[in-house]
Design an enzyme around this catalytic site. Sequence first.
Site, PDB file in Angstrom:
ATOM      1  N   ASN A 145      -0.833  -7.594  -3.944  1.00 14.79           N
ATOM      2  CA  ASN A 145      -1.476  -6.709  -4.905  1.00 14.79           C
ATOM      3  C   ASN A 145      -0.480  -5.811  -5.633  1.00 14.79           C
ATOM      4  OD1 ASN A 145      -1.558  -5.421  -2.034  1.00 14.79           O
ATOM      5  ND2 ASN A 145      -1.642  -3.675  -3.421  1.00 14.79           N
ATOM      6  N   GLU A 172       0.816  -1.216   0.000  1.00 10.97           N
ATOM      7  CA  GLU A 172       0.000   0.000   0.000  1.00 10.97           C
ATOM      8  C   GLU A 172       0.850   1.267   0.000  1.00 10.97           C
ATOM      9  OE1 GLU A 172      -2.179  -2.848  -0.294  1.00 10.97           O
ATOM     10  OE2 GLU A 172      -1.201  -2.967   1.650  1.00 10.97           O
ATOM     11  N   ASP A 210      -7.685  -5.535  -5.032  1.00 12.44           N
ATOM     12  CA  ASP A 210      -6.763  -5.809  -3.928  1.00 12.44           C
ATOM     13  C   ASP A 210      -6.888  -7.248  -3.426  1.00 12.44           C
ATOM     14  OD1 ASP A 210      -4.743  -5.249  -1.964  1.00 12.44           O
ATOM     15  OD2 ASP A 210      -6.333  -5.145  -0.461  1.00 12.44           O
TER      16      ASP A 210
END
Length: 600
Positions: A276, A192, A318
């Site tokens: 991801n 992230e 995701d």
Amino acid sequence: MKNLLAFTSVAALSVGTAAMANEALIELINDPGQWVIQTGDYANQRYSELDQINRDNVGDLQVAWTFSTGVLRGHEGSPLVIGDTMYVHTPFPNIVYALDLNDDGRIKWKYEPKQDSSVIPVMCCDTVNRGVAYAEGKIFLHQADTTVVALDAETGEVVWTAVNGDPSKGETNTATVLPVKDKIIVGISGGEFGVRGHVTAYDMNSGEQVWRAYSMGPDEEMLVDPEATTNLGEPIGENSSLESWEGDQWQIGGGTTWGWYSYDPELDLFYYGTGNPSTWNPSQRPGDNKYSMTIFARDPDTGMAKWLYQMTPHDEWDYDGVNEMILTDQEVDGEMRKLLTHPDRNGLSYTMDRETGELLVAAKYDPAVNWTTGVDMDPESETYGRPQVVSEYSTAQNGEDVNTTGICPAALGTKDQQPSAYSPKTETFYIPTNHVCMDYEPFRVSYTAGQPYVGATLSMYPAPDSHGGMGNFIAWDNINGEIKWSIPEQFSVWSGALATAGDVVFYGTLEGYLKAVDSETGEELYRFKTPSGIIGNVMTYTHDDKQYIGILSGVGGWAGIGLAAGLTNPNEGLGAVGGYAALSDYTALGGQLTVFALPD
């Protein structure tokens, strides 16, 4: 009496070429009285031959003793037991305790690293850590700040340290390590934050880096051979990763490796999945984004990949591919096959030949999954092995600043990292699952090192037209791709499961219950509410010929991030705060080990 079939199935995956591996470690792993690595065994089966506690007497379990860790927030992973010592870890600041089982759990030593607290806001989904590992007289810890530490198992003294990443760029760690032969294999977190994922091997005795394999980029940096590394039986071709990214986006492409690792000593391959791609806004990264969302089989000595398979090309939701790879030897169409079973975040459970990478099964293990109609299983098709995306639930096709609603599963997947268990007695997988859907709105985001690089707003809620809860604990047939039975739960089942030769399966709930169910029928046989929600993994061991069950409780993780971090905005915690708001009515923060046994 121990079940011979169970022993043979687990041991066969461990002993095949003991001379090639760490024989002392394998001997310990094969002793059911000890719990030496987080997965229980190299095959990641989380199965124990112990049967003193069984379906007939598990209802008599009592609390034998408890231990407070002194730390709040989410407690994932489990204790280890080596000989007469138990090793307990905590979330940040990643304390490690050695407890003397011969002296009422007296603390033999305590290791408390001095980490910069600035790493905490860089950890996306709570300050969790999935535990320590043991090998060669050392306890191995991968700290939140990416420092890999080897501790003397007897004294707690630091033997060596190695720095695996840079928190200022968003690189952190939440995972355990895998000891293989003379190496420690470690991953990295930070998808992230736009980091570039990798898996790294360190010398077990010196801490020197042996090799590093990136998830995406040039072939030589990924440790792939364009002619020898295969995808569904075909060579991947030169720079296949680079061709799937626009420009140099691969340099901040995600694909982190913070999940579970397994190893087959006979094939001498280890297995793991990548996470991801960055950013969560698919419009900013056209292409398949190889090799995020990918299962890798690699040689532990060199890091070279033998085969790989991308489950969710150009991920739009995701659906990290980091969940456990469970290794079994089972009969398929009358032939014994070396299998790998992987229940993925994307809601599909994959069964593959772990030697060749052949795809055998790809099936939904939650009927609510709707983003895909399934995987194209026709080897002659141009889209062979690819999921067929339903346009209504495609965040890429609907575009930026459009809120795509009703996507199932949510970003936290049909299951997240919480590991499944497998019983060779029943040939059944026991999978803790989420039953959660989401709305997903991508937006354009710019990259700054060390800053969140998400690019989407989410909200989560229970799957509609169902039991109203957010979780199920299921029994899964990996050969036929079918659910045998399912236990509905009010909240996601965020605890790792344990199966035993006593025909019992254990798991924990976010409300804090340890539950025991019949491995054949799913009938509940026992429950006990611990002081806080359970996101830890159930383990078992013996001491003085008595079997014990251990579990860490301490609510947190992605599902419990609202409680753990005191968040109230429904969209915070990447959408989980609103979805799990009711959890605060049932439990509170904690940090405790609870150990159970039958009465004398």
